[in-house]
Scaffold this motif. Structure first.
Motif, PDB file in Angstrom:
ATOM      1  N   LEU A  90      -4.786  -1.089   1.638  1.00  0.00           N
ATOM      2  CA  LEU A  90      -4.667  -0.800   3.067  1.00  0.00           C
ATOM      3  C   LEU A  90      -5.920  -1.232   3.835  1.00  0.00           C
ATOM      4  O   LEU A  90      -5.827  -1.867   4.894  1.00  0.00           O
ATOM      5  CB  LEU A  90      -4.407   0.686   3.286  1.00  0.00           C
ATOM      6  N   LEU A  91      -7.097  -0.933   3.309  1.00  0.00           N
ATOM      7  CA  LEU A  91      -8.326  -1.328   3.987  1.00  0.00           C
ATOM      8  C   LEU A  91      -8.472  -2.846   4.040  1.00  0.00           C
ATOM      9  O   LEU A  91      -8.895  -3.401   5.066  1.00  0.00           O
ATOM     10  CB  LEU A  91      -9.539  -0.709   3.293  1.00  0.00           C
ATOM     11  N   SER A  94      -4.100   2.345  -3.517  1.00  0.00           N
ATOM     12  CA  SER A  94      -3.359   2.016  -2.301  1.00  0.00           C
ATOM     13  C   SER A  94      -4.284   1.971  -1.093  1.00  0.00           C
ATOM     14  O   SER A  94      -4.056   1.199  -0.161  1.00  0.00           O
ATOM     15  CB  SER A  94      -2.218   3.011  -2.076  1.00  0.00           C
ATOM     16  N   THR A  95      -5.345   2.765  -1.110  1.00  0.00           N
ATOM     17  CA  THR A  95      -6.286   2.718   0.014  1.00  0.00           C
ATOM     18  C   THR A  95      -7.082   1.423   0.015  1.00  0.00           C
ATOM     19  O   THR A  95      -7.450   0.930   1.081  1.00  0.00           O
ATOM     20  CB  THR A  95      -7.251   3.916  -0.008  1.00  0.00           C
ATOM     21  N   TYR A  96      -7.341   0.834  -1.157  1.00  0.00           N
ATOM     22  CA  TYR A  96      -8.017  -0.457  -1.207  1.00  0.00           C
ATOM     23  C   TYR A  96      -7.167  -1.519  -0.518  1.00  0.00           C
ATOM     24  O   TYR A  96      -7.669  -2.306   0.287  1.00  0.00           O
ATOM     25  CB  TYR A  96      -8.282  -0.929  -2.632  1.00  0.00           C
ATOM     26  N   THR A 137     -14.324  -0.644   1.812  1.00  0.00           N
ATOM     27  CA  THR A 137     -13.525  -0.849   0.605  1.00  0.00           C
ATOM     28  C   THR A 137     -14.398  -0.756  -0.638  1.00  0.00           C
ATOM     29  O   THR A 137     -14.015  -0.124  -1.631  1.00  0.00           O
ATOM     30  CB  THR A 137     -12.819  -2.215   0.660  1.00  0.00           C
ATOM     31  N   GLN A 193      -5.329   6.080  -5.163  1.00  0.00           N
ATOM     32  CA  GLN A 193      -6.585   5.594  -4.610  1.00  0.00           C
ATOM     33  C   GLN A 193      -6.545   4.079  -4.430  1.00  0.00           C
ATOM     34  O   GLN A 193      -7.092   3.556  -3.459  1.00  0.00           O
ATOM     35  CB  GLN A 193      -7.735   5.984  -5.539  1.00  0.00           C
ATOM     36  N   PHE A 239       1.076   4.014  -3.044  1.00  0.00           N
ATOM     37  CA  PHE A 239       0.830   5.429  -2.777  1.00  0.00           C
ATOM     38  C   PHE A 239       2.000   6.292  -3.236  1.00  0.00           C
ATOM     39  O   PHE A 239       1.810   7.329  -3.873  1.00  0.00           O
ATOM     40  CB  PHE A 239       0.551   5.643  -1.290  1.00  0.00           C
ATOM     41  N   ASP A 287     -15.151   2.781  -1.203  1.00  0.00           N
ATOM     42  CA  ASP A 287     -13.948   3.441  -1.711  1.00  0.00           C
ATOM     43  C   ASP A 287     -13.780   3.189  -3.203  1.00  0.00           C
ATOM     44  O   ASP A 287     -13.398   4.090  -3.951  1.00  0.00           O
ATOM     45  CB  ASP A 287     -12.735   2.945  -0.927  1.00  0.00           C
ATOM     46  N   ALA A 336       0.832  -1.211   0.000  1.00  0.00           N
ATOM     47  CA  ALA A 336       0.000   0.000   0.000  1.00  0.00           C
ATOM     48  C   ALA A 336       0.865   1.259   0.000  1.00  0.00           C
ATOM     49  O   ALA A 336       0.580   2.223  -0.723  1.00  0.00           O
ATOM     50  CB  ALA A 336      -0.937  -0.009   1.203  1.00  0.00           C
TER      51      ALA A 336
END
Length: 115
Positions: free
Chosen positions: A43-44, A39-41, A77, A37, A13, A80, A9
């Motif tokens: 991470l979650l 990377s947030t998937y 997720t 964006q 990013f 997101d 992640a």
């Protein structure tokens, strides 16, 4: 739990931020923002992962007999993903309008937009 998803992640990013900072094209900048964006998937999903966890359906087993995953993280997720797709579509529509009106997608050539 492994630290690998967090590193992935972070790498996604940073790669997206690097692409955004060095972009000479508005379409490339929107794509780089989509990578940030993504990377947030990761991470979650890393936060919500549980080894050996199953779906949180408790109709056939007694509560507390097996580990279950957190459905809130999965819902966040999914939300997101939908918000990311919407923002990407909106930004690409703006890039198309800029290209129609100014004939370029290079941010440095857009003199009329400077204050």
């Amino acid at each position: 739990m492994s630290v690998l998803p967090y590193l992935v992640a972070c790498w996604l990013f940073l790669a997206g931020c690097y692409g955004l900072a060095t972009s000479r094209n508005l379409i490339h900048a929107v794509g780089s923002l989509a990578v940030c964006q993504a990377s947030t998937y990761v991470l979650l999903l890393a936060v919500g992962y549980r080894r050996g966890g199953t779906a949180p359906v408790h109709s056939d087993i007694p509560p507390g007999s097996r580990p279950v995953v957190d459905p809130v993280v999965q819902a966040l997720t999914l939300t997101d993903v939908v918000v990311g797709a919407t923002v990407t579509a909106l930004l690409l529509a703006l890039v198309v309008q800029v290209a129609k009106r100014h004939g370029t997608v290079d941010p440095d050539e857009l003199r009329e937009l400077r204050g």
